[in-house]
Design a protein around this motif. Sequence first.
Motif, PDB file in Angstrom:
ATOM      1  N   PHE A  97       0.866  -1.196   0.000  1.00 30.37           N
ATOM      2  CA  PHE A  97       0.000   0.000   0.000  1.00 30.37           C
ATOM      3  C   PHE A  97       0.890   1.229   0.000  1.00 30.37           C
ATOM      4  O   PHE A  97       1.676   1.439   0.929  1.00 30.37           O
ATOM      5  CB  PHE A  97      -0.922   0.001   1.212  1.00 30.37           C
ATOM      6  N   LEU A  98       0.756   2.054  -1.038  1.00 30.32           N
ATOM      7  CA  LEU A  98       1.583   3.242  -1.201  1.00 30.32           C
ATOM      8  C   LEU A  98       0.708   4.487  -1.147  1.00 30.32           C
ATOM      9  O   LEU A  98      -0.216   4.631  -1.951  1.00 30.32           O
ATOM     10  CB  LEU A  98       2.328   3.195  -2.536  1.00 30.32           C
ATOM     11  N   GLY A  99       1.012   5.357  -0.192  1.00 39.45           N
ATOM     12  CA  GLY A  99       0.234   6.585  -0.013  1.00 39.45           C
ATOM     13  C   GLY A  99      -0.619   6.495   1.232  1.00 39.45           C
ATOM     14  O   GLY A  99      -1.718   5.944   1.196  1.00 39.45           O
ATOM     15  N   ILE A 133       7.948   2.124  -9.439  1.00 41.20           N
ATOM     16  CA  ILE A 133       7.509   0.757  -9.149  1.00 41.20           C
ATOM     17  C   ILE A 133       7.423  -0.155 -10.360  1.00 41.20           C
ATOM     18  O   ILE A 133       7.559  -1.379 -10.227  1.00 41.20           O
ATOM     19  CB  ILE A 133       6.156   0.736  -8.409  1.00 41.20           C
ATOM     20  N   VAL A 134       7.203   0.398 -11.550  1.00 38.31           N
ATOM     21  CA  VAL A 134       6.979  -0.458 -12.717  1.00 38.31           C
ATOM     22  C   VAL A 134       8.119  -1.453 -12.939  1.00 38.31           C
ATOM     23  O   VAL A 134       7.873  -2.643 -13.198  1.00 38.31           O
ATOM     24  CB  VAL A 134       6.713   0.393 -13.972  1.00 38.31           C
ATOM     25  N   PRO A 135       9.394  -1.031 -12.817  1.00 34.44           N
ATOM     26  CA  PRO A 135      10.470  -2.012 -13.029  1.00 34.44           C
ATOM     27  C   PRO A 135      10.488  -3.142 -11.994  1.00 34.44           C
ATOM     28  O   PRO A 135      11.066  -4.210 -12.250  1.00 34.44           O
ATOM     29  CB  PRO A 135      11.748  -1.165 -12.920  1.00 34.44           C
ATOM     30  N   ALA A 136       9.850  -2.917 -10.841  1.00 39.71           N
ATOM     31  CA  ALA A 136       9.871  -3.928  -9.771  1.00 39.71           C
ATOM     32  C   ALA A 136       8.637  -4.819  -9.758  1.00 39.71           C
ATOM     33  O   ALA A 136       8.578  -5.775  -8.980  1.00 39.71           O
ATOM     34  CB  ALA A 136      10.009  -3.229  -8.413  1.00 39.71           C
ATOM     35  N   LEU A 137       7.635  -4.520 -10.594  1.00 43.31           N
ATOM     36  CA  LEU A 137       6.415  -5.331 -10.608  1.00 43.31           C
ATOM     37  C   LEU A 137       6.671  -6.655 -11.315  1.00 43.31           C
ATOM     38  O   LEU A 137       7.334  -6.699 -12.352  1.00 43.31           O
ATOM     39  CB  LEU A 137       5.293  -4.570 -11.327  1.00 43.31           C
ATOM     40  N   ARG A 138       6.122  -7.722 -10.756  1.00 35.61           N
ATOM     41  CA  ARG A 138       6.293  -9.042 -11.373  1.00 35.61           C
ATOM     42  C   ARG A 138       5.000  -9.482 -12.040  1.00 35.61           C
ATOM     43  O   ARG A 138       3.905  -9.019 -11.685  1.00 35.61           O
ATOM     44  CB  ARG A 138       6.708 -10.074 -10.326  1.00 35.61           C
ATOM     45  N   ALA A 139       5.117 -10.367 -13.013  1.00 35.32           N
ATOM     46  CA  ALA A 139       3.942 -10.907 -13.692  1.00 35.32           C
ATOM     47  C   ALA A 139       3.017 -11.562 -12.677  1.00 35.32           C
ATOM     48  O   ALA A 139       3.477 -12.245 -11.751  1.00 35.32           O
ATOM     49  CB  ALA A 139       4.368 -11.923 -14.747  1.00 35.32           C
ATOM     50  N   ASP A 190      10.853  -1.088  -3.290  1.00 29.93           N
ATOM     51  CA  ASP A 190      10.978  -2.107  -2.239  1.00 29.93           C
ATOM     52  C   ASP A 190       9.600  -2.557  -1.763  1.00 29.93           C
ATOM     53  O   ASP A 190       9.405  -3.727  -1.432  1.00 29.93           O
ATOM     54  CB  ASP A 190      11.765  -1.549  -1.051  1.00 29.93           C
ATOM     55  N   ALA A 191       8.653  -1.646  -1.723  1.00 28.90           N
ATOM     56  CA  ALA A 191       7.311  -1.987  -1.236  1.00 28.90           C
ATOM     57  C   ALA A 191       6.629  -2.997  -2.137  1.00 28.90           C
ATOM     58  O   ALA A 191       5.960  -3.922  -1.666  1.00 28.90           O
ATOM     59  CB  ALA A 191       6.459  -0.722  -1.118  1.00 28.90           C
ATOM     60  N   VAL A 192       6.763  -2.838  -3.450  1.00 26.45           N
ATOM     61  CA  VAL A 192       5.987  -3.670  -4.375  1.00 26.45           C
ATOM     62  C   VAL A 192       6.707  -4.934  -4.798  1.00 26.45           C
ATOM     63  O   VAL A 192       6.088  -5.838  -5.364  1.00 26.45           O
ATOM     64  CB  VAL A 192       5.604  -2.869  -5.640  1.00 26.45           C
ATOM     65  N   ARG A 193       7.989  -5.021  -4.533  1.00 26.84           N
ATOM     66  CA  ARG A 193       8.761  -6.176  -4.983  1.00 26.84           C
ATOM     67  C   ARG A 193       8.223  -7.456  -4.324  1.00 26.84           C
ATOM     68  O   ARG A 193       8.255  -7.603  -3.114  1.00 26.84           O
ATOM     69  CB  ARG A 193      10.238  -5.971  -4.669  1.00 26.84           C
TER      70      ARG A 193
END
Length: 271
Positions: free
Chosen positions: A16-18, A88-94, A63-66
Amino acid sequence: MNSEKAKTKKSTTVAFLGLGNMGAPMARRLLAAGYGLTVWNRTASKAEALVAEGAVAAASPADAVRGADVVITMLADPAAALAVADAIVPALRAGTTWIDTSTVGPDTVRELASRLPEGVALIDAPVMGSVDRAATGELLILAGGETAPVAGLLAELGSVTRCGEVGTGAALKLVLISGVIGGVALVAESLRLATALGLPPELTRSSLAASPLGGLVGRAFATDAYFPVALAAKDVSLATGVAGLPVLEAVRGVLVGRGDLAGEDLSALRD
């Protein structure tokens, strides 16, 4: 069935961001419901209360979304949403579902969607309701995109209105919030007119409350809601950027011109 739901919650990791006035109570509901929760906020101290309740604080958005199954963002404006997306986009996984609950308009939502890697789903899910409804899980969630995989999670936050494809939730939010903001501004001016005409305040308020403006009168006098005038100005600006809306342009001018009320709830327009 209940035990299976509990297992699903515990095995679903949420970032959760924000953690502003709306984000913090929304995140708290998910934490209380049993979801594993990692949180991030630009002002790190705003995460401390949730960490004390069991959340994990991340040092950065990436770090939050990884490794998260679900990412939820509740950010102030399009610029903030796009900046967080860059991080965050580079850290999001499929397989990750990103639920953006910010009010940023459909153009920004479509821009966010265009940046996503393959296998990541975006749901635009802006909400109607203030901090009181966020705390009790009674928000109206306006969702664009496929909500079925996260239906249980969204149910912890409120009731979902399916709007259509990605971007339609953001579009309907502009329609609804513009009506509310314009209506509260109209109530404020009606009260001012009544004062100028020498009418008793209580007579005016009760009569307006019994009229078709009743719901807006309730919002204009709300004491348990918080929607800053500055954010209301941002929302109306998003709407007036889409179509010719002369009445809302006038409302926007009033909101922008009331810098003294920027951090006050919308109900302060009565002053």
